[in-house]
Write an enzyme that holds these catalytic residues in place. Sequence first.
Site, PDB file in Angstrom:
ATOM      1  N   GLY A 150      33.987 -21.241  -1.907  1.00 41.18           N
ATOM      2  CA  GLY A 150      35.090 -21.874  -2.621  1.00 41.18           C
ATOM      3  C   GLY A 150      35.583 -21.055  -3.793  1.00 41.18           C
ATOM      4  O   GLY A 150      36.780 -20.990  -4.065  1.00 41.18           O
ATOM      5  N   VAL A 151      34.661 -20.396  -4.479  1.00 41.31           N
ATOM      6  CA  VAL A 151      35.056 -19.584  -5.629  1.00 41.31           C
ATOM      7  C   VAL A 151      35.965 -18.428  -5.191  1.00 41.31           C
ATOM      8  O   VAL A 151      36.859 -18.011  -5.936  1.00 41.31           O
ATOM      9  CB  VAL A 151      33.814 -19.090  -6.412  1.00 41.31           C
ATOM     10  N   HIS A 204      26.246 -15.540   2.789  1.00 41.60           N
ATOM     11  CA  HIS A 204      26.829 -16.894   2.615  1.00 41.60           C
ATOM     12  C   HIS A 204      27.400 -17.398   3.937  1.00 41.60           C
ATOM     13  O   HIS A 204      28.619 -17.384   4.104  1.00 41.60           O
ATOM     14  CB  HIS A 204      27.925 -16.849   1.548  1.00 41.60           C
ATOM     15  N   GLU A 234      39.747 -17.650  -6.430  1.00 43.12           N
ATOM     16  CA  GLU A 234      40.139 -16.302  -6.865  1.00 43.12           C
ATOM     17  C   GLU A 234      41.357 -15.809  -6.085  1.00 43.12           C
ATOM     18  O   GLU A 234      42.253 -15.196  -6.654  1.00 43.12           O
ATOM     19  CB  GLU A 234      38.967 -15.329  -6.702  1.00 43.12           C
ATOM     20  N   ILE A 263      30.283 -19.432   5.870  1.00 40.07           N
ATOM     21  CA  ILE A 263      31.256 -20.272   5.162  1.00 40.07           C
ATOM     22  C   ILE A 263      31.847 -19.427   4.038  1.00 40.07           C
ATOM     23  O   ILE A 263      31.115 -18.830   3.245  1.00 40.07           O
ATOM     24  CB  ILE A 263      30.586 -21.527   4.541  1.00 40.07           C
TER      25      ILE A 263
END
Length: 148
Positions: free
Chosen positions: A57-58, A48, A62, A54
Amino acid sequence: MIDVVEIQKILPHRHPFLLVDRITELTQGEFVKGYKNVTIGEPIFQGHFPGHPIYPGVMIIEGMAQAGGILAFKSMDEAGQEETKDKVVYFMSIDKAKFRSPVKPGDTLVYELQVLKHKGAVWVLDGKAFVDGKLVAQAELKAMIVDK
């Protein structure tokens, strides 16, 4: 201040999924502030994205949730409520999530969570994540503390 050794006594998460390095402020039942140093050595960057890393976002959400879990557990401890060692925090909902700016290796994510509502085992938190004082993500998190 709560360091990573103490965090591991509170949360069941471990590398590579422990996403809070330190708690710098905590007001029982109200507020928590902590951070995570994002490094290129994170396994997530293998995919990723190669050549353009990057932080997902998840993972930011978390990390906010883990900081919120620390707040909930420390608030229960301080209030002399049930024993927390046999408890775990489960997500119930993630609402109003927004991602405002990419997070990259070398950034320090600062998580700030404010309690919106707490009733029994249910916590509703307003979570925000910052890098260098700039808001990069936010969400309203609802979680419940349950038996393992």
